[in-house]
Scaffold this motif. Sequence first.
Motif, PDB file in Angstrom:
ATOM      1  N   LEU A  43       0.831  -1.206   0.000  1.00  0.00           N
ATOM      2  CA  LEU A  43       0.000   0.000   0.000  1.00  0.00           C
ATOM      3  C   LEU A  43       0.866   1.258   0.000  1.00  0.00           C
ATOM      4  CD1 LEU A  43      -2.876  -0.890   2.508  1.00  0.00           C
ATOM      5  CD2 LEU A  43      -3.134  -0.332   0.080  1.00  0.00           C
ATOM      6  N   GLY A  44       1.932   1.243   0.792  1.00  0.00           N
ATOM      7  CA  GLY A  44       2.836   2.390   0.817  1.00  0.00           C
ATOM      8  C   GLY A  44       3.471   2.633  -0.538  1.00  0.00           C
ATOM      9  N   ALA A  45       3.847   1.556  -1.239  1.00  0.00           N
ATOM     10  CA  ALA A  45       4.431   1.697  -2.579  1.00  0.00           C
ATOM     11  C   ALA A  45       3.433   2.316  -3.544  1.00  0.00           C
ATOM     12  CB  ALA A  45       4.890   0.330  -3.093  1.00  0.00           C
ATOM     13  N   LEU A  46       2.166   1.906  -3.456  1.00  0.00           N
ATOM     14  CA  LEU A  46       1.134   2.488  -4.324  1.00  0.00           C
ATOM     15  C   LEU A  46       0.969   3.977  -4.047  1.00  0.00           C
ATOM     16  CD1 LEU A  46      -1.167   2.271  -6.392  1.00  0.00           C
ATOM     17  CD2 LEU A  46      -2.682   1.613  -4.500  1.00  0.00           C
ATOM     18  N   LEU A  47       0.937   4.354  -2.781  1.00  0.00           N
ATOM     19  CA  LEU A  47       0.758   5.767  -2.431  1.00  0.00           C
ATOM     20  C   LEU A  47       1.938   6.617  -2.901  1.00  0.00           C
ATOM     21  CD1 LEU A  47      -0.710   5.373   1.185  1.00  0.00           C
ATOM     22  CD2 LEU A  47      -1.958   5.925  -0.918  1.00  0.00           C
ATOM     23  N   VAL A  48       3.160   6.104  -2.747  1.00  0.00           N
ATOM     24  CA  VAL A  48       4.345   6.845  -3.200  1.00  0.00           C
ATOM     25  C   VAL A  48       4.339   6.967  -4.722  1.00  0.00           C
ATOM     26  CG1 VAL A  48       6.873   6.854  -3.289  1.00  0.00           C
ATOM     27  CG2 VAL A  48       5.698   6.216  -1.176  1.00  0.00           C
ATOM     28  N   LEU A  49       3.934   5.899  -5.422  1.00  0.00           N
ATOM     29  CA  LEU A  49       3.840   5.958  -6.881  1.00  0.00           C
ATOM     30  C   LEU A  49       2.831   6.998  -7.338  1.00  0.00           C
ATOM     31  CD1 LEU A  49       3.957   2.285  -8.232  1.00  0.00           C
ATOM     32  CD2 LEU A  49       5.498   4.169  -8.809  1.00  0.00           C
ATOM     33  N   LEU A  50       1.689   7.046  -6.679  1.00  0.00           N
ATOM     34  CA  LEU A  50       0.662   8.015  -7.048  1.00  0.00           C
ATOM     35  C   LEU A  50       1.145   9.440  -6.790  1.00  0.00           C
ATOM     36  CD1 LEU A  50      -2.484   6.130  -5.729  1.00  0.00           C
ATOM     37  CD2 LEU A  50      -1.976   6.666  -8.119  1.00  0.00           C
ATOM     38  N   LEU A  51       1.875   9.641  -5.700  1.00  0.00           N
ATOM     39  CA  LEU A  51       2.447  10.958  -5.420  1.00  0.00           C
ATOM     40  C   LEU A  51       3.467  11.327  -6.493  1.00  0.00           C
ATOM     41  CD1 LEU A  51       2.754  13.365  -3.437  1.00  0.00           C
ATOM     42  CD2 LEU A  51       4.559  12.031  -2.293  1.00  0.00           C
ATOM     43  N   HIS A  52       4.297  10.387  -6.869  1.00  0.00           N
ATOM     44  CA  HIS A  52       5.293  10.599  -7.931  1.00  0.00           C
ATOM     45  C   HIS A  52       4.620  10.990  -9.247  1.00  0.00           C
ATOM     46  CE1 HIS A  52       8.117   9.655 -11.112  1.00  0.00           C
ATOM     47  NE2 HIS A  52       7.528   8.501 -11.383  1.00  0.00           N
ATOM     48  N   ASN A  53       3.554  10.298  -9.625  1.00  0.00           N
ATOM     49  CA  ASN A  53       2.853  10.607 -10.866  1.00  0.00           C
ATOM     50  C   ASN A  53       2.122  11.941 -10.784  1.00  0.00           C
ATOM     51  OD1 ASN A  53       2.631   8.262 -13.105  1.00  0.00           O
ATOM     52  ND2 ASN A  53       3.009   7.361 -11.101  1.00  0.00           N
ATOM     53  N   ALA A  54       1.487  12.211  -9.651  1.00  0.00           N
ATOM     54  CA  ALA A  54       0.750  13.469  -9.509  1.00  0.00           C
ATOM     55  C   ALA A  54       1.670  14.679  -9.627  1.00  0.00           C
ATOM     56  CB  ALA A  54       0.013  13.494  -8.167  1.00  0.00           C
ATOM     57  N   TYR A  68       7.034  -0.176  -8.502  1.00  0.00           N
ATOM     58  CA  TYR A  68       5.990  -0.858  -9.275  1.00  0.00           C
ATOM     59  C   TYR A  68       5.845  -2.335  -8.887  1.00  0.00           C
ATOM     60  CZ  TYR A  68       4.467   2.878 -12.382  1.00  0.00           C
ATOM     61  OH  TYR A  68       3.889   4.026 -12.890  1.00  0.00           O
ATOM     62  N   PRO A  69       6.939  -3.104  -8.801  1.00  0.00           N
ATOM     63  CA  PRO A  69       6.774  -4.500  -8.370  1.00  0.00           C
ATOM     64  C   PRO A  69       6.163  -4.633  -6.979  1.00  0.00           C
ATOM     65  CG  PRO A  69       8.933  -4.185  -9.349  1.00  0.00           C
ATOM     66  CD  PRO A  69       8.336  -2.824  -9.202  1.00  0.00           C
ATOM     67  N   LEU A  70       6.552  -3.722  -6.059  1.00  0.00           N
ATOM     68  CA  LEU A  70       5.982  -3.776  -4.714  1.00  0.00           C
ATOM     69  C   LEU A  70       4.487  -3.475  -4.738  1.00  0.00           C
ATOM     70  CD1 LEU A  70       8.787  -1.970  -2.664  1.00  0.00           C
ATOM     71  CD2 LEU A  70       8.260  -4.405  -2.672  1.00  0.00           C
ATOM     72  N   ALA A  71       4.108  -2.442  -5.470  1.00  0.00           N
ATOM     73  CA  ALA A  71       2.695  -2.063  -5.533  1.00  0.00           C
ATOM     74  C   ALA A  71       1.859  -3.121  -6.248  1.00  0.00           C
ATOM     75  CB  ALA A  71       2.553  -0.713  -6.227  1.00  0.00           C
ATOM     76  N   ARG A  72       2.432  -3.736  -7.266  1.00  0.00           N
ATOM     77  CA  ARG A  72       1.675  -4.721  -8.050  1.00  0.00           C
ATOM     78  C   ARG A  72       1.434  -6.031  -7.304  1.00  0.00           C
ATOM     79  NH1 ARG A  72       4.701  -3.489 -13.804  1.00  0.00           N
ATOM     80  NH2 ARG A  72       3.321  -1.788 -14.463  1.00  0.00           N
ATOM     81  N   GLY A 177      -5.808   5.300  10.652  1.00  0.00           N
ATOM     82  CA  GLY A 177      -5.436   4.962   9.286  1.00  0.00           C
ATOM     83  C   GLY A 177      -4.301   5.822   8.772  1.00  0.00           C
ATOM     84  N   ALA A 178      -4.344   7.131   9.071  1.00  0.00           N
ATOM     85  CA  ALA A 178      -3.288   8.037   8.613  1.00  0.00           C
ATOM     86  C   ALA A 178      -1.936   7.652   9.211  1.00  0.00           C
ATOM     87  CB  ALA A 178      -3.646   9.473   8.983  1.00  0.00           C
ATOM     88  N   ILE A 179      -1.936   7.257  10.487  1.00  0.00           N
ATOM     89  CA  ILE A 179      -0.680   6.852  11.130  1.00  0.00           C
ATOM     90  C   ILE A 179      -0.056   5.661  10.416  1.00  0.00           C
ATOM     91  CG2 ILE A 179       0.285   5.815  13.220  1.00  0.00           C
ATOM     92  CD1 ILE A 179      -1.705   7.539  14.821  1.00  0.00           C
ATOM     93  N   LEU A 180      -0.856   4.620  10.184  1.00  0.00           N
ATOM     94  CA  LEU A 180      -0.327   3.412   9.557  1.00  0.00           C
ATOM     95  C   LEU A 180       0.051   3.642   8.095  1.00  0.00           C
ATOM     96  CD1 LEU A 180      -2.400   0.421  10.977  1.00  0.00           C
ATOM     97  CD2 LEU A 180      -0.215   1.341  11.741  1.00  0.00           C
ATOM     98  N   LEU A 181      -0.723   4.468   7.390  1.00  0.00           N
ATOM     99  CA  LEU A 181      -0.431   4.693   5.974  1.00  0.00           C
ATOM    100  C   LEU A 181       0.781   5.598   5.779  1.00  0.00           C
ATOM    101  CD1 LEU A 181      -4.020   4.994   4.494  1.00  0.00           C
ATOM    102  CD2 LEU A 181      -2.464   3.037   4.428  1.00  0.00           C
ATOM    103  N   LEU A 182       0.966   6.573   6.633  1.00  0.00           N
ATOM    104  CA  LEU A 182       2.178   7.394   6.572  1.00  0.00           C
ATOM    105  C   LEU A 182       3.405   6.542   6.894  1.00  0.00           C
ATOM    106  CD1 LEU A 182       0.870  10.639   8.284  1.00  0.00           C
ATOM    107  CD2 LEU A 182       1.765  10.482   5.957  1.00  0.00           C
TER     108      LEU A 182
END
Length: 333
Positions: A43-54, A68-72, A177-182
Amino acid sequence: MQRSIEASRSGFLFLGLVLYALAFLFGAPAAYFPFAFFLLLSLGALLVLLLHNALRSRWGVPLEPYLYPLARLLPLMGLLGLPFFLFLSELFPWARPGAALDPILAHRSGYLNAPFMLLRYVLFFTLFSWILLKLKPGEHRAEVGAWGLPLAFAAATFLTYDLFMALEAHFYSASFGAILLLSAAVLALAVAVALAARKGTPALMGQAQNHTNLLLALSIIWIYVEATTLIIIWGADLPHEVEFYLKRLEGSWGTLAAFWVVGGFFLPFLYLLTNLPKREARYLLPVALWIPLFRLLHLAWYVLPALGRGIGVGEVVGFLGLFFLFLSRLRAD
């Protein structure tokens, strides 16, 4: 060569699945903690990827081969989490006999029940998989990042409520949720930086300062939310909230809390403030390896007291299994 790589990948995948299945022989709670750690890493990899793309960032380009491999692996983690629905009463207080006699659990029963939880679980992982399909390595999908980041963060927040906060009978916190996702974002970023630095990725050399600053910024935001949540709950002194911290600030859990605060925030914080990691990527490797260890301890402090367990053989076997699964994915990509 290609056949050798595929055989190696298949071997790691098979071994990982066998070890993960063996962890259930020690009880579903034994397999749950390793599942939680690797789920949050994905989940963290997906969030970092989305931040990178945004942001159309440059700092994310050398990390893409690892993020990408981690998020996938999120769809696979979704499948690996389904067996836990057979053991809900071993994990969640709301699923145990007599839960209806508890006023708080009875009040939450409209939301916390097996059919509705399974429906949300499937919808969340379907959403994550759909967002991943919209992202392309080597391309900046700013529009996907713009709508995908808040959407994925919101869905992942509710997922952490379902899977982790609900492990406690009475506790509730809007910032849980914010604590764990950060923490997950810091974990995924550190793992990606460590892998890139270990490989000596040339493009990483020019982004050392950005990676250092991003690790620093995410760590500061995480500890701010962590500390303010503790202060607010402790000050309010409501029994159904403060019992969460009472359980985790006494005895060995209290020692572990001090350990991950010092080792998981203050020491990396002080190191990242220096010029060394900003100037050369090779100086980022030690702290990038250090951070995941304390992210693991941080998650253990959150999850294991609710499960009534420490780290045992089952947890170790589960970790090895999921590590091999992740390794097979990284080798494949």
